[in-house]
Design an enzyme around this catalytic site. Structure first.
Site: not given
Ligand code: BGC
Length: 532
Positions: A201, A266
């Site tokens: 993330d 990401e």
């Protein structure tokens, strides 16, 4: 047989756990619900499942605020459920990738609770603290992705702490070796349980400038600027993509590869050069490129957003393609909604499925779901000043059946309401219809699987005389999308292997008569053919 890693030709599915399926009857999606519906993923042709966070969390940001990275939150199930999921997914040849929330913890994490008590506490330096500016304000001009200053003052110790997201999500200090060690341990913990990889993330954000320098200002902000405008008002030179971040990727990748697991990041940057930098020197196996979700339905805009990351990143890693996600309005709605929106979303998915890299379908995309309308009373997302700018609309529950609560739950209520189209778009009704969006996505993924084995990785963009076409060639494979609303006639040589309308092959008599054929490509239609 080739020596390529297992993820090389995989098709991914981004599963938003709270909204996938509820197996325990409390109105919230959970791990038992995922196990109950693995058949759907197998039917669709998914080989890599990325699950949103299920760790212990106060759920201020839907679980992206973790208090314990090695415990399952009771809302989502138990460790036994998790182990069962891994076992059953593997039995269906589906790899399980989990979210690694490493940029920040929850403010309720025991580390932060200790860190905020005193500057001398041994956990203090695991977060990023700074003294106030001379005027008592924040130490620099960094803003949060969610709007406002990225700094919150902790009166008890007279310092500000950094949070690139909510104040309830303090950023970890990745320059502290104890933080690195703790995440090595977390990664090994899950790999030992059999996970097949991680999706980092906010991968771009981990390390920050050592001197915490202010970012260069690009535009003067309007007082009413929303969070996106605020973020874009700065050149993010000092708060994201510091070179040391790549060292962390390499360190994690070495651990993952010992287990034959994949490292996905990401990479939320708007610019293809910044993306290339994050992919540099083989840091990530797959970098998720999110800009496709900011492109209009326009051939030139799409070509630029699709070609950028491939051209810039060279041989490093692979591009992870997302046309929709847990954070952005759904493609069907972005592209006009209704039947037209669905056709365009499928055409985009066709481009993504045949470009080099890994496409990730976002749960419900295969059904052609639209953005749900969530009224103010039902809003849950802490982000966005109104329902339109929040993220609840892309997180409404999956409609599985035409029965009560669409088969999502046995409870009388769901944590977010269903989208208005849930009744007509359920998995059950679409599986009965061979012309449904679900049937077309399934066919697309089957075509990808059949055609891409050993496909040439080089993309050659096609230049058309006709306005509004976008297409590319990979070896003998050709992909063409008509972004206009009009029929376009073009000459093609070859055999159709996918047609997003499912009619073209019959109309032009392919593949029985290979050769130059005047083919009609209708507005929003995608075709894939093997050239001769
Ligand atoms: C996730 C978001 C989350 C944020 C903060 C993102 O990239 O996809 O849903 O709010 O990270 O953790």
């Amino acid at each position: 047989m080739t020596n390529r890693p297992w993820w090389h030709d995989a098709t991914g599915y981004a599963l938003y756990l709270r909204s996938f399926a509820d197996g325990t009857g409390d109105g919230v999606g959970d791990l038992p619900g995922v196990i109950d519906h693995l058949d759907h993923l197998e039917y669709l042709g998914i080989d890599l499942l990325w699950i949103s966070p299920f760790y212990r969390s106060p759920m201020v940001d839907g679980g992206y605020d973790v208090t314990d990275h090695t415990e399952i939150d009771p809302t989502y199930g138990t460790m036994a459920d998790f182990k069962a999921l891994i076992r059953q997914a593997h039995a269906r040849r589906i790899a399980v990738v989990i979210d690694l929330v490493a940029n920040h913890t929850s403010a309720e994490h025991s580390w932060f609770q200790a860190a905020r008590t005193s500057r001398e506490d041994r956990f203090h330096d695991r977060y990023i603290w700074a003294d106030p500016a001379p005027d008592g304000g924040p130490p620099n001009n960094w803003v949060s992705y969610f709007g406002g200053s990225a700094w919150t003052f902790e009166a008890a110790i007279g310092q500000y702490y950094l949070h690139l997201f909510l104040p309830e999500q303090p950023d970890l200090n990745w320059r502290n070796p104890a933080v690195r060690q703790m995440f090595d341990d977390i990664i090994e913990f899950w790999l030992d349980l059999g996970v097949d990889g991680f999706r980092i993330d906010v991968a771009q954000g981990l390390v920050k400038d050592r001197l915490l320098r202010s970012n260069p200002v690009l535009h003067v902000l309007r007082p009413a600027a929303d969070r996106i405008e605020q973020w874009r008002a700065f050149e993010h030179r000092h708060d994201v993509l510091q070179p040391e971040t790549i060292d962390i990727f390499r360190r994690w990748k070495a651990i993952c590869h010992r287990y034959d697991a994949v490292l996905i990041g990401e990479v939320s940057v708007g610019d293809a050069n910044a993306f290339a930098f994050a992919m540099d020197s083989g840091g990530l196996d797959i970098g998720m490129w999110l800009e496709v979700m900011h492109s209009e339905w326009d051939a030139d805009a799409l070509r630029s957003v699709l070609s950028g990351p491939i051209e810039r990143k060279g041989d490093a890693g692979m591009v992870g393609w997302l046309g929709s996600s847990l954070d952005e309005p759904r493609a069907v709605t972005r592209f006009g909604g209704g039947e037209v929106g669905r056709r365009r979303a499928l055409a985009l998915a066709t481009l993504l499925a045949f470009l080099p890299g890994t496409p990730f379908l976002y749960q419900g995309e295969e059904l052609g779901l639209e953005q749900g309308e969530v009224c103010d009373d039902n809003r849950v997302d802490p982000v966005g000043i109104d329902a339109a700018s929040g993220r609840d609309g892309c997180r409404t529950p999956m409609p599985w059946t035409n029965g009560p609560m669409h088969g999502f739950t046995t409870a009388n209520e769901t944590w977010l309401p269903f989208a208005a189209d849930a009744g007509t778009m359920s998995v059950q009704s679409q599986r009965r219809n061979h012309r449904s969006q679900l049937a077309r996505y399934r066919c697309l993924l089957a075509a990808r699987r059949a055609q891409l084995v050993d496909a040439d990785p080089t993309v050659e963009w096609l230049d058309f005389e006709e306005v509004g076409l976008i297409g590319f060639r990979r070896g003998v494979l050709n992909v063409i999308v008509n972004t206009t609303n009009e029929v376009v006639e073009i000459g093609i040589h070859g055999q159709i292997v996918f047609d997003s309308f499912g009619l073209l092959d019959r109309r032009v008599g392919l593949p029985s008569s290979p050769g130059v054929v005047r083919a009609r490509i209708e507005g929003s239609q995608a075709i894939v053919f093997r050239g001769v």
